[in-house]
Design a protein around this motif. Sequence first.
Motif, PDB file in Angstrom:
ATOM      1  N   LYS A 191      -5.444  28.601 -14.129  1.00  0.00           N
ATOM      2  CA  LYS A 191      -5.865  29.381 -15.054  1.00  0.00           C
ATOM      3  C   LYS A 191      -4.513  29.476 -16.309  1.00  0.00           C
ATOM      4  CE  LYS A 191      -8.908  32.490 -12.610  1.00  0.00           C
ATOM      5  NZ  LYS A 191      -8.901  33.913 -11.981  1.00  0.00           N
ATOM      6  N   ALA A 192      -3.433  29.392 -15.619  1.00  0.00           N
ATOM      7  CA  ALA A 192      -2.361  29.555 -16.538  1.00  0.00           C
ATOM      8  C   ALA A 192      -2.371  28.394 -17.532  1.00  0.00           C
ATOM      9  CB  ALA A 192      -1.042  29.633 -15.790  1.00  0.00           C
ATOM     10  N   GLU A 193      -2.697  27.234 -17.120  1.00  0.00           N
ATOM     11  CA  GLU A 193      -2.709  25.814 -17.842  1.00  0.00           C
ATOM     12  C   GLU A 193      -3.633  26.130 -19.044  1.00  0.00           C
ATOM     13  OE1 GLU A 193      -0.531  23.418 -17.711  1.00  0.00           O
ATOM     14  OE2 GLU A 193      -0.168  23.074 -15.615  1.00  0.00           O
ATOM     15  N   ARG A 194      -4.671  26.908 -18.926  1.00  0.00           N
ATOM     16  CA  ARG A 194      -5.608  27.106 -19.943  1.00  0.00           C
ATOM     17  C   ARG A 194      -5.472  28.339 -20.716  1.00  0.00           C
ATOM     18  NH1 ARG A 194      -8.847  26.267 -15.104  1.00  0.00           N
ATOM     19  NH2 ARG A 194      -9.454  28.219 -15.102  1.00  0.00           N
ATOM     20  N   THR A 195      -4.353  28.993 -20.360  1.00  0.00           N
ATOM     21  CA  THR A 195      -4.382  30.305 -20.961  1.00  0.00           C
ATOM     22  C   THR A 195      -3.239  30.366 -22.353  1.00  0.00           C
ATOM     23  OG1 THR A 195      -5.064  31.490 -19.062  1.00  0.00           O
ATOM     24  CG2 THR A 195      -3.831  33.004 -20.625  1.00  0.00           C
ATOM     25  N   GLU A 196      -3.612  30.568 -23.428  1.00  0.00           N
ATOM     26  CA  GLU A 196      -2.571  30.698 -24.419  1.00  0.00           C
ATOM     27  C   GLU A 196      -1.607  31.797 -24.191  1.00  0.00           C
ATOM     28  OE1 GLU A 196      -2.632  28.706 -27.535  1.00  0.00           O
ATOM     29  OE2 GLU A 196      -3.857  27.263 -26.707  1.00  0.00           O
ATOM     30  N   ALA A 197      -0.184  31.631 -24.597  1.00  0.00           N
ATOM     31  CA  ALA A 197       0.671  32.690 -24.551  1.00  0.00           C
ATOM     32  C   ALA A 197       0.533  33.374 -25.788  1.00  0.00           C
ATOM     33  CB  ALA A 197       2.097  32.034 -24.393  1.00  0.00           C
ATOM     34  N   ARG A 198       0.330  34.950 -25.702  1.00  0.00           N
ATOM     35  CA  ARG A 198       0.059  35.663 -26.825  1.00  0.00           C
ATOM     36  C   ARG A 198       1.213  35.665 -27.882  1.00  0.00           C
ATOM     37  NH1 ARG A 198      -2.022  39.379 -22.854  1.00  0.00           N
ATOM     38  NH2 ARG A 198      -4.310  39.274 -22.986  1.00  0.00           N
ATOM     39  N   ASN A 199       2.566  35.675 -27.340  1.00  0.00           N
ATOM     40  CA  ASN A 199       3.872  35.571 -28.047  1.00  0.00           C
ATOM     41  C   ASN A 199       4.419  34.344 -28.124  1.00  0.00           C
ATOM     42  OD1 ASN A 199       4.274  38.331 -28.436  1.00  0.00           O
ATOM     43  ND2 ASN A 199       3.914  38.664 -26.432  1.00  0.00           N
TER      44      ASN A 199
END
Length: 597
Positions: free
Chosen positions: A147-155
Amino acid sequence: MTATEARSAKRKPEQIVDMSWDPITRIVGNLGIYTKIDFANREVVECHSTSSLFRGYSVFMRGKDPRDAGFITSRICGICGDNHTTCSNYAQQMAYGVKPPMLAETIVNLGEAAEYIFDHTIFQDNLVFVDFCEAMVKATNPGVLAKAERTEARNGHIHGYRTIADVMRAFNPFEGEVYKEALKVSRITREMFCLMEGRHVHPSTLYPGGVGTMPEPTTFTDYLSRLVRVLDFVKKAVVMNDDVFDFFYEALPGYEEVGRRRILLGCWGSWQNPDVCDYRYETMNEWGKAMYVTPGIIVDGKLVTNDLVDINLGIRVLLGSSYYEDWTNEQPFVTHDPLGNPVDMRHPWNQTTVPLPQKRDFDGNYSWVMSPRWYDKNTTEHLALDTGGGPLARLWSTALNGLVDTPYVKATGHSVRISLPKSEKLPEMTLEWKIPQWSNTLERDRARPYFVAYAAAMAFYFLERAMGFVRAGETKVFENYEVPEEGIGCGFHEAVRGVLSHHLVIKDSKIANYHPYPPTPWNGSPRDMYGTPGPYEDAVQGQPIFEENGPDDFKGVDIMRTVRSFDPCLPCGVHMYLGQGNTLSKLHSPTYGAAHA
């Protein structure tokens, strides 16, 4: 319905497994965590916290010259020795009736600010975050990493990493960019510290009555140049941690229950305001409220008191499940405080440390850590306060009090706003730590980089004050004093990981009784005489397990995250107990000859 209630409704037949981690790694000292885990229902059902280290500084401090107390107690710990020296000097200054010059107090504040930045950074980025790095998450929760690989970092526009997995990779031990940069920052911030306090971690220039630091203009400009060099890192650290911890809440519904306990937080305050502080016990309530981190006890999210006199009188040291004999039948050292209030026999001023070594028994006694508690006279509860690892309690208390108001840090009643100036690559930024819903693992860890930013911001404020004193010619850094025949003192400070107090009794100009209470006895205490578990135990016991591994390859990452979120530091107050005169010998070496202990 809470996550805990939902789990209870879906309970399966229990599959209980005894599991222990002794010693816990990536902390300071020897700490053992013994658990019973129900793998069928993915829950920790029992937890005991134990330390095999005897805390004995209070024994050999007796009879010493009180002026040596700061130098001796700094050796309590190889991590936060300066916090002990500072707190000891606070206690001595009360007993001697001396107020250091304003520049000296500001120099101490600058040294302690550098220590907070140094210690929190190296612990968060090189020790705590290993539990959240790519390598660890891959080994324990591969589904979460996907999931982390597919999740954009907001900051990402601030810290430069596109996905959460990219941030996790940056914290991989020895290889990750942030992991390596944190080590460089620790060197620079340690240099900042040494400019003010002479030597890390046992200060050579801090004394009761003032400091030995030479207040030359270059002393402060050298500090400033280093502070500016780490400012980009400080700003990025806050938003990187926010991104990762917010992701965990989203990726693992119910993760807020990991390490969650009742909100019982204690903060003793930090950074004296030299305009107000005179170290008199009679005015301790006033100068305590003027600290740049406001003291307070928070129960169920509400501020119970911010009066250091109340905080002091409420401290109780309970034996419970620890390896000591009771002392309550002895004569008290102090019956009443300087305001005439009665002092309890279980207060540190009256404590006598009588070690009683024995076999560990989880149904009886099982730890060398005592059980400090705070007695709430309104409810008659002996509260097992925790420090939230230090930053959580400091930020929470300061926010609720709403008293701190400087150009760099402002407490609002529900948050703390931290303003940092423009740095090499990033613009001026205002960060806001808001009081969270929970006192849990992720919020303890989240608070840490915010407090690094707080300390950096206050360092700018202290620098402005210090250079103002120098420009005005107010360069005095020491005030003479006399050691009294009899006296008492108490020092209140915040060690990096939380509450720190030193209690001193002087008779015949010598130390008659001395008790330092660092944060780890509060956090790492065993069950007390009322059966109340200590905060480590309470936070782990009952928490859910989200690790995807089964009993055969279980790493206990959720348990480790919880314990490490408190920033354990077990050596505070340790020396060897040899019983009735046993001798330790080192055998003859053909190269170095013989040595005997």
